[in-house]
Scaffold this motif. Structure first.
Motif, PDB file in Angstrom:
ATOM      1  N   LEU A 147       0.841  -1.196   0.000  1.00  0.00           N
ATOM      2  CA  LEU A 147       0.000   0.000   0.000  1.00  0.00           C
ATOM      3  C   LEU A 147       0.876   1.246   0.000  1.00  0.00           C
ATOM      4  CD1 LEU A 147      -2.740   1.421   0.183  1.00  0.00           C
ATOM      5  CD2 LEU A 147      -2.574   1.189   2.682  1.00  0.00           C
ATOM      6  N   LYS A 148       1.895   1.241   0.811  1.00  0.00           N
ATOM      7  CA  LYS A 148       2.798   2.397   0.912  1.00  0.00           C
ATOM      8  C   LYS A 148       3.411   2.719  -0.456  1.00  0.00           C
ATOM      9  CE  LYS A 148       7.044   3.873   3.212  1.00  0.00           C
ATOM     10  NZ  LYS A 148       8.142   3.441   4.087  1.00  0.00           N
ATOM     11  N   ASP A 149       3.937   1.703  -1.141  1.00  0.00           N
ATOM     12  CA  ASP A 149       4.542   1.920  -2.456  1.00  0.00           C
ATOM     13  C   ASP A 149       3.510   2.346  -3.493  1.00  0.00           C
ATOM     14  OD1 ASP A 149       6.982   1.228  -1.368  1.00  0.00           O
ATOM     15  OD2 ASP A 149       7.001  -0.792  -2.212  1.00  0.00           O
ATOM     16  N   THR A 150       2.323   1.752  -3.416  1.00  0.00           N
ATOM     17  CA  THR A 150       1.258   2.103  -4.361  1.00  0.00           C
ATOM     18  C   THR A 150       0.870   3.575  -4.214  1.00  0.00           C
ATOM     19  OG1 THR A 150       0.424  -0.164  -4.378  1.00  0.00           O
ATOM     20  CG2 THR A 150      -1.106   1.561  -5.095  1.00  0.00           C
ATOM     21  N   LEU A 151       0.674   4.025  -2.983  1.00  0.00           N
ATOM     22  CA  LEU A 151       0.299   5.425  -2.757  1.00  0.00           C
ATOM     23  C   LEU A 151       1.438   6.364  -3.138  1.00  0.00           C
ATOM     24  CD1 LEU A 151      -1.722   5.150   0.580  1.00  0.00           C
ATOM     25  CD2 LEU A 151      -2.557   5.160  -1.783  1.00  0.00           C
ATOM     26  N   LYS A 152       2.666   5.948  -2.900  1.00  0.00           N
ATOM     27  CA  LYS A 152       3.824   6.760  -3.308  1.00  0.00           C
ATOM     28  C   LYS A 152       3.831   6.936  -4.829  1.00  0.00           C
ATOM     29  CE  LYS A 152       8.852   6.857  -3.166  1.00  0.00           C
ATOM     30  NZ  LYS A 152      10.062   6.106  -2.834  1.00  0.00           N
ATOM     31  N   ASN A 153       3.552   5.845  -5.553  1.00  0.00           N
ATOM     32  CA  ASN A 153       3.501   5.913  -7.019  1.00  0.00           C
ATOM     33  C   ASN A 153       2.378   6.840  -7.492  1.00  0.00           C
ATOM     34  OD1 ASN A 153       5.655   4.161  -7.308  1.00  0.00           O
ATOM     35  ND2 ASN A 153       4.367   2.359  -7.548  1.00  0.00           N
ATOM     36  N   GLN A 154       1.231   6.788  -6.814  1.00  0.00           N
ATOM     37  CA  GLN A 154       0.115   7.656  -7.188  1.00  0.00           C
ATOM     38  C   GLN A 154       0.488   9.124  -6.970  1.00  0.00           C
ATOM     39  OE1 GLN A 154      -2.528   6.426  -8.783  1.00  0.00           O
ATOM     40  NE2 GLN A 154      -1.626   4.419  -8.494  1.00  0.00           N
ATOM     41  N   LYS A 155       1.132   9.411  -5.856  1.00  0.00           N
ATOM     42  CA  LYS A 155       1.555  10.791  -5.553  1.00  0.00           C
ATOM     43  C   LYS A 155       2.613  11.261  -6.545  1.00  0.00           C
ATOM     44  CE  LYS A 155       0.299  10.446  -0.710  1.00  0.00           C
ATOM     45  NZ  LYS A 155       0.745  10.286   0.671  1.00  0.00           N
ATOM     46  N   ASN A 156       3.537  10.363  -6.917  1.00  0.00           N
ATOM     47  CA  ASN A 156       4.562  10.714  -7.908  1.00  0.00           C
ATOM     48  C   ASN A 156       3.948  11.005  -9.273  1.00  0.00           C
ATOM     49  OD1 ASN A 156       6.588  10.453  -6.023  1.00  0.00           O
ATOM     50  ND2 ASN A 156       7.184   8.400  -6.654  1.00  0.00           N
ATOM     51  N   ALA A 157       2.784  10.423  -9.535  1.00  0.00           N
ATOM     52  CA  ALA A 157       2.081  10.667 -10.806  1.00  0.00           C
ATOM     53  C   ALA A 157       1.300  11.981 -10.771  1.00  0.00           C
ATOM     54  CB  ALA A 157       1.149   9.506 -11.117  1.00  0.00           C
ATOM     55  N   GLY A 158       1.315  12.655  -9.624  1.00  0.00           N
ATOM     56  CA  GLY A 158       0.635  13.943  -9.507  1.00  0.00           C
ATOM     57  C   GLY A 158      -0.737  13.885  -8.866  1.00  0.00           C
ATOM     58  N   LEU A 159      -1.089  12.748  -8.307  1.00  0.00           N
ATOM     59  CA  LEU A 159      -2.401  12.604  -7.674  1.00  0.00           C
ATOM     60  C   LEU A 159      -2.302  12.906  -6.182  1.00  0.00           C
ATOM     61  CD1 LEU A 159      -3.639   9.315  -9.364  1.00  0.00           C
ATOM     62  CD2 LEU A 159      -3.935  11.661 -10.139  1.00  0.00           C
ATOM     63  N   THR A 160      -3.392  13.359  -5.616  1.00  0.00           N
ATOM     64  CA  THR A 160      -3.492  13.607  -4.176  1.00  0.00           C
ATOM     65  C   THR A 160      -4.321  12.481  -3.582  1.00  0.00           C
ATOM     66  OG1 THR A 160      -3.455  15.989  -4.591  1.00  0.00           O
ATOM     67  CG2 THR A 160      -4.261  15.270  -2.443  1.00  0.00           C
ATOM     68  N   CYS A 161      -3.804  11.896  -2.496  1.00  0.00           N
ATOM     69  CA  CYS A 161      -4.461  10.729  -1.893  1.00  0.00           C
ATOM     70  C   CYS A 161      -4.980  11.036  -0.506  1.00  0.00           C
ATOM     71  CB  CYS A 161      -3.478   9.562  -1.800  1.00  0.00           C
ATOM     72  SG  CYS A 161      -2.838   9.016  -3.399  1.00  0.00           S
ATOM     73  N   LYS A 162      -6.197  10.537  -0.234  1.00  0.00           N
ATOM     74  CA  LYS A 162      -6.806  10.662   1.085  1.00  0.00           C
ATOM     75  C   LYS A 162      -7.548   9.380   1.417  1.00  0.00           C
ATOM     76  CE  LYS A 162      -7.513  15.611   0.963  1.00  0.00           C
ATOM     77  NZ  LYS A 162      -8.470  16.711   0.968  1.00  0.00           N
ATOM     78  N   GLU A 163      -7.416   8.958   2.671  1.00  0.00           N
ATOM     79  CA  GLU A 163      -8.150   7.781   3.108  1.00  0.00           C
ATOM     80  C   GLU A 163      -9.628   8.136   3.225  1.00  0.00           C
ATOM     81  OE1 GLU A 163      -8.190   4.707   6.846  1.00  0.00           O
ATOM     82  OE2 GLU A 163      -6.260   5.550   6.229  1.00  0.00           O
ATOM     83  N   LYS A 164     -10.462   7.243   2.742  1.00  0.00           N
ATOM     84  CA  LYS A 164     -11.909   7.465   2.725  1.00  0.00           C
ATOM     85  C   LYS A 164     -12.498   7.201   4.087  1.00  0.00           C
ATOM     86  CE  LYS A 164     -15.796   5.926  -0.099  1.00  0.00           C
ATOM     87  NZ  LYS A 164     -16.182   5.004  -1.131  1.00  0.00           N
TER      88      LYS A 164
END
Length: 164
Positions: A147-164
């Motif tokens: 999960l940590k690596d997946t969210l890091k990849n999403q953030k590196n792609a320019g996305l903002t992540c928040k837990e629902k």
């Protein structure tokens, strides 16, 4: 004196009970499924939303929705069907991959492309073969998707992540 000993016993039992219940609650909540939403604009026409479903810090599934807004580009020469066909023909990547469902639809002047990936062990070989999961060895070496690596990849792609 005996009354005082009873009160201390009850107090100790109460504390042990509270600690035990607290431990059980902590254990159960740490193993629950959680959802993290990552989204953002990739360029002038493209927005992306990724729903990452995880448990125990392991990604179980991702649901990605990429929306292409062609409102400023639609014409008689280039109707929305032109853009839909273009996206359809350029995204055969997921076709026939077990564990992956992809779909495409048009809504007004927007083309919406969705991809749902299941990271179950039964699909791991197919996901590795398709290049969707990286490994240093065989697909059998993959215990989970981080999960940590997946969210890091999403953030590196320019996305903002928040837990629902």
């Amino acid at each position: 004196m005996e009354n005082k000993k009873k009160k201390i016993k009850v107090l100790i039992i109460g504390i042990i009970f509270i600690v035990l219940i607290g431990g059980i609650v902590f254990y159960l909540t740490s193993h629950l499924t959680k959802t993290t939403i990552c989204k953002g604009n990739l360029d002038m026409i493209t927005t992306e939303k990724v729903e990452v479903i995880s448990s125990d810090e392991k990604v179980k599934e991702t649901k990605t929705q990429v929306t292409y807004d062609y409102s400023d580009y639609i014409s008689d020469t280039y109707p929305i069907s032109y853009y839909k066909d273009y996206i359809k023909n350029s995204n055969n990547f997921y076709k026939g991959v077990n564990g992956v469902k992809a779909s495409l639809k048009v809504k007004g002047n927007k083309v919406i492309y969705t991809v749902d990936i299941q990271y179950d062990n039964e699909y791991m070989k197919d996901l590795v073969d398709a290049g969707l999961v990286r490994t240093n060895g065989s697909y059998k070496d993959i215990e989970y998707i981080s999960l940590k690596d997946t969210l890091k990849n999403q953030k590196n792609a320019g996305l903002t992540c928040k837990e629902k």
